[in-house]
Design an enzyme around this catalytic site. Structure first.
Site, PDB file in Angstrom:
ATOM      1  NE  ARG A  57      48.338  34.895 -26.603  1.00 44.84           N
ATOM      2  CZ  ARG A  57      47.030  34.892 -26.279  1.00 44.84           C
ATOM      3  NH1 ARG A  57      46.231  35.861 -26.709  1.00 44.84           N
ATOM      4  NH2 ARG A  57      46.538  33.929 -25.522  1.00 44.84           N
TER       5      ARG A  57
ATOM      6  CG  HIS B 287      46.258  28.658 -25.934  1.00 46.74           C
ATOM      7  ND1 HIS B 287      47.121  29.212 -25.011  1.00 46.74           N
ATOM      8  CD2 HIS B 287      45.148  29.454 -25.913  1.00 46.74           C
ATOM      9  CE1 HIS B 287      46.556  30.280 -24.476  1.00 46.74           C
ATOM     10  NE2 HIS B 287      45.354  30.449 -24.990  1.00 46.74           N
TER      11      HIS B 287
ATOM     12  CD  GLN C 246      41.995  28.697 -22.425  1.00 50.70           C
ATOM     13  OE1 GLN C 246      42.396  29.846 -22.494  1.00 50.70           O
ATOM     14  NE2 GLN C 246      41.040  28.328 -21.574  1.00 50.70           N
TER      15      GLN C 246
ATOM     16  CG  ASP D   6      39.385  28.701 -30.459  1.00 47.79           C
ATOM     17  OD1 ASP D   6      39.007  29.822 -30.075  1.00 47.79           O
ATOM     18  OD2 ASP D   6      40.576  28.443 -30.724  1.00 47.79           O
TER      19      ASP D   6
ATOM     20  CB  CYS E 230      40.029  29.104 -25.112  1.00 49.64           C
ATOM     21  SG  CYS E 230      40.057  29.652 -26.822  1.00 49.64           S
TER      22      CYS E 230
ATOM     23  NE  ARG F 182      45.233  30.534 -19.681  1.00 48.31           N
ATOM     24  CZ  ARG F 182      45.425  31.337 -20.720  1.00 48.31           C
ATOM     25  NH1 ARG F 182      44.429  31.648 -21.520  1.00 48.31           N
ATOM     26  NH2 ARG F 182      46.640  31.795 -21.017  1.00 48.31           N
TER      27      ARG F 182
HETATM   28  N1  NVA Z   1      42.580  29.868 -31.550  1.00 47.64           N
HETATM   29  C1  NVA Z   1      42.514  31.216 -31.015  1.00 47.64           C
HETATM   30  C2  NVA Z   1      42.618  31.176 -29.528  1.00 47.64           C
HETATM   31  C3  NVA Z   1      42.542  32.538 -28.867  1.00 47.64           C
HETATM   32  C4  NVA Z   1      42.738  32.473 -27.388  1.00 47.64           C
HETATM   33  C5  NVA Z   1      43.619  32.050 -31.624  1.00 47.64           C
HETATM   34  O1  NVA Z   1      44.737  31.527 -31.797  1.00 47.64           O
HETATM   35  O2  NVA Z   1      43.367  33.208 -31.957  1.00 47.64           O
HETATM   36  N1   CP Z   2      41.902  32.356 -24.034  1.00 46.61           N
HETATM   37  C1   CP Z   2      42.878  33.254 -24.189  1.00 46.61           C
HETATM   38  O1   CP Z   2      44.067  32.924 -24.323  1.00 46.61           O
HETATM   39  O2   CP Z   2      42.443  34.544 -24.177  1.00 46.61           O
HETATM   40  P1   CP Z   2      43.280  35.857 -24.535  1.00 46.61           P
HETATM   41  O3   CP Z   2      43.526  35.830 -26.025  1.00 46.61           O
HETATM   42  O4   CP Z   2      42.384  36.987 -24.126  1.00 46.61           O
HETATM   43  O5   CP Z   2      44.568  35.849 -23.783  1.00 46.61           O
END
Ligand code: NVA
Ligand code: CP
Length: 308
Positions: A107, A134, A137, A223, A263, A291
């Site tokens: 990540r 992502h 997800q 989101d 998500c 997930r």
């Molecule tokens: N769009 C959000 C998703 C978090 C799971 C982010 O990138 O922070």
């Molecule tokens: N939806 C998701 O990826 O959650 P986290 O940021 O908690 O991993």
């Protein structure tokens, strides 16, 4: 005998519709076994490295629990507690880590960073979220839709909010799995076809008014207004996104049996009303649980290929 080529999962478009059909079937079987307390350990002695440059709850727990359940083990690294945060070149890190583990999940911020890691890696690399995508997800979201409503082919998904990593991944999924996305974002936060990495605009339609995007939709999804890494824009975004809150009126404009997904993490009163996310059409808890099941199918597929 030559070894089979390594497959990575860096964006949704890395797999074909046929491979997704296999993964959804496999995830259903793996989930059924989990629910029946039946052991499923095809990855005994395999190790997964989890590298986090951004915070996480779901992604960490689902990969970590999932890998142990498959019989393997996990190494957890963050920017702060590894040399990644002290400017060790990304391909040096990739070369070293991938000599010691069988699979890597990352990540991070720019997609270019995970692409560079994958290019230098000896083992498959999975995108656990980047600024652009992502895919894990959306894999879970699609599996959740299928569980509740059957095939997503020909259906309409309304995206209400930021033209972000989730929106881009929905667009890729629509192109591969043959459904339509109705996108409504505030101006200045639109999706960009090039960033989304899609071939054409055939699988999505843009709406100024989020109500119009929701009209007739089979799934309404949103989101956070401010994704990780964009916190400096928080105040400007709060103003720009004020009308992009999924409320009961938007859900009424959608199909009577429309699902709501998010998500998570969610901010009730910002991108979604509490009545919607905690209401009867919301499937966010199934979405989060799934997930783990889909990622178990994904890890098995990347390491062992298709199982009979
Ligand atoms: N769009 C959000 C998703 C978090 C799971 C982010 O990138 O922070
Ligand atoms: N939806 C998701 O990826 O959650 P986290 O940021 O908690 O991993």
């Amino acid at each position: 005998m030559t070894a089979p080529a390594i497959r990575h999962y860096l964006q949704f478009s890395d797999f074909t519709a046929d491979e997704y059909a296999y993964l959804f079937e496999r995830a259903a079987l793996i989930k059924a076994k989990f629910k029946a307390y039946e052991k499923h350990q095809p990855l005994t002695d395999r190790t997964l490295a989890l590298i986090f440059e951004k915070a996480s709850t779901r992604t960490r727990v689902s990969f970590e629990a999932g890998m142990y359940q498959l019989g393997g083990s996990v190494v957890h690294l963050t920017t702060g507690d590894s040399q990644l945060g002290r400017s060790e070149p990304i391909d040096d890190s990739a070369k070293v880590i991938s000599r010691m583990v069988d699979l890597v999940m990352i990540r991070t911020f720019e997609q270019a960073k995970i692409e560079a890691f994958a290019a230098a890696s000896r083992v498959p690399v999975i995108n656990g979220l980047t600024n652009e995508f992502h895919p894990c997800q959306i894999l879970a979201d699609l599996f959740t839709f299928i569980e509740h409503r059957g095939s997503i082919k020909g259906k309409t998904v309304a995206w209400v909010g930021d033209g972000n990593n989730m929106a881009n991944t929905w667009l890729q999924a629509a192109e591969i799995l043959d459904f339509t996305v109705h996108v409504s974002t505030p101006s200045g936060y639109e999706v960009d076809q090039d960033v989304a990495g899609i071939r054409s605009s055939d699988s999505y339609k843009v709406f100024k008014d989020p109500m119009d995007a929701c009209r007739g939709a089979d799934l309404v999804t949103t989101d956070v207004w401010t994704s990780m890494g964009y916190e400096a824009e928080n105040e400007a975004r709060r103003k720009a996104f004020a009308d992009w809150c999924v409320d009961e009126e938007m859900m009424r404009a959608a199909q009577p049996d429309a699902l709501f997904m998010h998500c998570l993490p969610a901010h009730r009163g910002e991108e979604v009303q509490a009545e919607v996310i905690d209401g009867p059409q919301s499937v966010v808890w199934d979405e989060a649980e799934n997930r783990m099941h889909v990622q178990k199918a994904l890890m098995e597929f990347l390491l062992l290929g298709r199982m009979a």
